[in-house]
Design a protein around this motif. Sequence first.
Motif, PDB file in Angstrom:
ATOM      1  N   PHE A 273       0.831  -1.204   0.000  1.00 12.80           N
ATOM      2  CA  PHE A 273       0.000   0.000   0.000  1.00 12.80           C
ATOM      3  C   PHE A 273       0.866   1.255   0.000  1.00 12.80           C
ATOM      4  O   PHE A 273       0.595   2.210  -0.744  1.00 12.80           O
ATOM      5  CB  PHE A 273      -0.911  -0.020   1.226  1.00 12.80           C
ATOM      6  N   LEU A 274       1.912   1.271   0.823  1.00 13.59           N
ATOM      7  CA  LEU A 274       2.799   2.437   0.875  1.00 13.59           C
ATOM      8  C   LEU A 274       3.515   2.639  -0.455  1.00 13.59           C
ATOM      9  O   LEU A 274       3.629   3.772  -0.955  1.00 13.59           O
ATOM     10  CB  LEU A 274       3.811   2.262   2.004  1.00 13.59           C
ATOM     11  N   ASN A 275       3.994   1.559  -1.054  1.00 10.17           N
ATOM     12  CA  ASN A 275       4.662   1.665  -2.353  1.00 10.17           C
ATOM     13  C   ASN A 275       3.698   2.159  -3.440  1.00 10.17           C
ATOM     14  O   ASN A 275       4.069   2.956  -4.301  1.00 10.17           O
ATOM     15  CB  ASN A 275       5.255   0.319  -2.752  1.00 10.17           C
ATOM     16  N   LYS A 276       2.471   1.675  -3.383  1.00 12.15           N
ATOM     17  CA  LYS A 276       1.455   2.093  -4.359  1.00 12.15           C
ATOM     18  C   LYS A 276       1.250   3.601  -4.316  1.00 12.15           C
ATOM     19  O   LYS A 276       0.997   4.238  -5.340  1.00 12.15           O
ATOM     20  CB  LYS A 276       0.145   1.366  -4.066  1.00 12.15           C
ATOM     21  N   HIS A 277       1.372   4.187  -3.119  1.00 15.19           N
ATOM     22  CA  HIS A 277       1.175   5.622  -2.957  1.00 15.19           C
ATOM     23  C   HIS A 277       2.487   6.410  -3.027  1.00 15.19           C
ATOM     24  O   HIS A 277       2.520   7.605  -2.705  1.00 15.19           O
ATOM     25  CB  HIS A 277       0.460   5.908  -1.635  1.00 15.19           C
ATOM     26  N   GLY A 278       3.549   5.755  -3.457  1.00 15.11           N
ATOM     27  CA  GLY A 278       4.818   6.445  -3.683  1.00 15.11           C
ATOM     28  C   GLY A 278       5.536   6.882  -2.422  1.00 15.11           C
ATOM     29  O   GLY A 278       6.367   7.795  -2.460  1.00 15.11           O
TER      30      GLY A 278
END
Length: 354
Positions: A273-278
Amino acid sequence: MIQNRNVSGLCLAVIWLSICQSVSADEPARVYQNRLKLIKNAEPLLADYPEFVQPIEEVRRFEAPLLVDDAGADLSVRAWRFSYNARGIIEMPNRLRADKTAVIMVHPWGIDDGQGWRTPEPAGVCDFCTPTKNHLAAQHTRTVIDPFLKQMRPQVSLVMFSLIAPVDPIRKKLYRTFDYQPTDEERAEAKKQLKARLDSLPYQGEPLIEKLTLSRDRPVIDYFRQFPGLMSGDQYNGAGFWNVPVPVTADVTVHKDDVLIFDQEGYEPLKKFLNKHGIRHILLTGYATDMCFCKTTAGYENLSKDFNVFLVGDATLATFPANSSPRYATNAHISFASLNHLITQVSWINKLEM
């Protein structure tokens, strides 16, 4: 000799390749000049809230060059760590992009806060383990963490809270989660359901055990085996106490875009989730410094493997058995964490002047 040189050259090439691969694809590697300059007459660290955290004092403090240096940075985060080899504390400035930053609050349990979930009587334990200690932690939340979240929310990409217990339909409708954003109507209905669920427990357990069976040669072992310092099961907490949808504490302001992390889903969904949001940077707050703050799903032991983590040292409290204040326990655990993690404080996190 030529063969040895070829092998050495190949090893160096492999090492350099691995270094390059570890650097983000959109940012070239840079050489960091680890030059330390002695700071004279440095003021104590974490000194803004001495009623909660004993200030950090060390004989030697050094200034290091800028560490995190994002292109287009708009957030200043000064930080420090301790090094036995440098024989002192090392401080360094950091320049972060706020839109690549998340603020996470670990385990803001809604206990003894008026929502319904409360410490069972006469001998139950939960969170900081006594109602008095829970109320002190709540005061810290209101005084330090909630104002900090209000300050950061307009700037950073995400504000998140992690909680215990499995995914449940009440909290899925009460808070935004990784895969769902509830409507206002759903939140209102979930709030009623939460109150009814929390009010359904008796919050009553058994009184302290009165008689112990002790052997003549090893009474200490027998004593602690039957009466350890922390028992949070059905005997003292009552049946069903831990099988409720634990809410975010009422002592912190939750906005509809804030995200709930379900601990039992594990670290990988959080990382995804964190990676998805950069997200590249984490400002970590919450409880307790010596336990959940480091070892749970959103604890720094997990997050520091994949993100630039800054522990907000005055926005956390350690458990404090046998003491009336968490000041020294928090000081000790943050100091130990500083061996391999960066520590910051609320007053050191500011919007960069453009």
